[in-house]
Scaffold this motif. Structure first.
Motif, PDB file in Angstrom:
ATOM      1  N   LEU A  72      35.292 -24.037  17.876  1.00 44.49           N
ATOM      2  CA  LEU A  72      34.077 -24.497  18.535  1.00 44.49           C
ATOM      3  C   LEU A  72      34.356 -25.804  19.271  1.00 44.49           C
ATOM      4  O   LEU A  72      34.842 -26.768  18.676  1.00 44.49           O
ATOM      5  CB  LEU A  72      32.958 -24.699  17.514  1.00 44.49           C
ATOM      6  N   THR A 108      28.454 -27.273  22.134  1.00 47.17           N
ATOM      7  CA  THR A 108      27.234 -26.546  21.794  1.00 47.17           C
ATOM      8  C   THR A 108      26.159 -26.889  22.806  1.00 47.17           C
ATOM      9  O   THR A 108      25.913 -28.076  23.089  1.00 47.17           O
ATOM     10  CB  THR A 108      26.740 -26.913  20.381  1.00 47.17           C
ATOM     11  N   ARG A 150      27.405 -21.507  22.329  1.00 50.95           N
ATOM     12  CA  ARG A 150      28.471 -22.144  21.550  1.00 50.95           C
ATOM     13  C   ARG A 150      29.793 -21.840  22.247  1.00 50.95           C
ATOM     14  O   ARG A 150      30.273 -20.706  22.210  1.00 50.95           O
ATOM     15  CB  ARG A 150      28.455 -21.636  20.107  1.00 50.95           C
TER      16      ARG A 150
END
Length: 354
Positions: A64, A67, A186
């Protein structure tokens, strides 16, 4: 070029051809780039809510990175999750809907059992002329009504189960679609890479398809070179490349040509050439400026003359006796200082400047 090419003293007024090691090379300039370079882009509109990495960080695949925030998508995802949970509860073993139908079914089945007993008791009495036909018909109607009611409620239960199952599948699909759409908010890495540049700051609006960061292979780099169109015909894959970079001073790196692009860049009249480092390579810093010489040929014993003595493209002045005359020579390889002579001169010839 002094590292690559043989030099000679061209300040003398006369000179003679000499045998020397001659390396012919094509000059190129360019930059160092990481392999497998790619940009991570947004798959939906949203505000950059969280930044999990910074320039210089090395990330793993599917890590990740950023976001995005989208209130409408969050609301849709929450609604889809709630509907899915309700559909699961409706189809579960302890479903209140099914429990109510099954309780009603049990009640009808009990009533049918009682009506069945009454009907067959009255039928036996009627067969013995112990009761009136009207009484038999009354209990028979009650029995048949209970029987039909049981069949109807069984079908209703089966139909409700089937519909609840369909609702569960539909809500599960909708939930998964919303979950995948949520993944669009994301932003993750495609593979292991180093973050070279981040284009957006937290709080900024990001449009769908807009790049958020630049990533590339942290362990492998390659050269992207520009070669003048006049030298393009001399190039071929596999040729040796000698490279110098300001960041590394006088250190010389080696590479080989791996790809030659056939399209001319009309802005600077050059062709793109890619090369891979051989042996030691520089650290994976994005865009390091390089100067390179692509080795075209090497002649360990070439008859050479200083380039300063050339007149035009194929002539020199020589001295024979006391006379000075201009003759044509057959040229071979050349660099910035020397020209190979394949015909027209010997090592005894005396060159003079015009």
């Amino acid at each position: 070029m002094a590292l690559l090419l043989t030099s000679c003293n061209s300040k003398t007024e006369t000179a003679s051809p000499t045998y020397k090691d001659l390396t012919e090379a094509v000059y190129a300039s360019g930059n160092v780039f990481p392999k497998n370079e790619y940009k991570v882009v947004a798959n939906a509109d949203g505000y950059l809510q969280q930044q999990s990495v910074n320039e210089g960080d090395v990330v793993k695949g599917n890590q990740l990175l950023f976001t995005l925030e989208s209130l409408s998508q969050d609301a849709r995802a929450e609604a889809a999750a709630n509907i899915y949970r309700q559909a699961e509860a409706n189809y579960a073993d302890n479903s209140p809907i099914l429990a109510e139908l099954e309780a009603a079914l049990r009640s009808v089945r009990t009533k049918l059992e009682n009506d069945s007993v009454n009907y067959f008791r009255y039928k036996a009495l009627y067969d013995q002329n112990a009761t009136a036909k009207a009484d038999l018909e009354r209990v028979e109607l009650a029995y048949r009504t209970s029987k039909n009611d049981l069949a109807a409620r069984q079908k209703a239960l089966a139909r409700t189960k089937s519909q609840l199952y369909v609702d569960l599948q539909n809500t599960r699909s909708n939930f998964r679609v919303n979950a995948r759409e949520g993944d669009n908010y994301r932003i993750r890495s495609i593979e292991s890479a180093r973050v070279y540049e981040v284009y957006k700051k937290v709080g900024e609006l990001v449009r769908k398809g807009e790049a958020i960061a630049l990533l590339g292979n942290p362990n492998e780099v390659y050269l992207q070179l520009a070669v003048d169109e006049t030298d393009f015909s001399k190039l071929k894959e596999g040729q040796e490349v000698l490279i110098k970079m300001d960041a590394y001073g006088e250190k010389v790196f080696k590479a080989k040509v791996t790809k030659i692009y056939p399209k001319l860049n009309k802005v600077d009249q050059s062709f793109r050439v890619d090369a891979d480092f051989v042996g030691e390579s520089p650290s994976a810093y994005y865009g390091l400026t390089v100067e390179a010489n692509i080795v075209i040929s090497k002649n360990p014993k070439a008859l050479t003359i200083p380039k300063a003595y050339m007149v035009g493209k194929d002539s020199v002045w020589i001295e024979e006796g006391k006379e000075k005359k201009k003759i044509k020579v057959q040229k071979g390889a050349e660099n910035f200082e020397l020209v190979e002579v394949k015909g027209g001169l010997t090592d005894k010839s005396v060159l003079v400047k015009e």
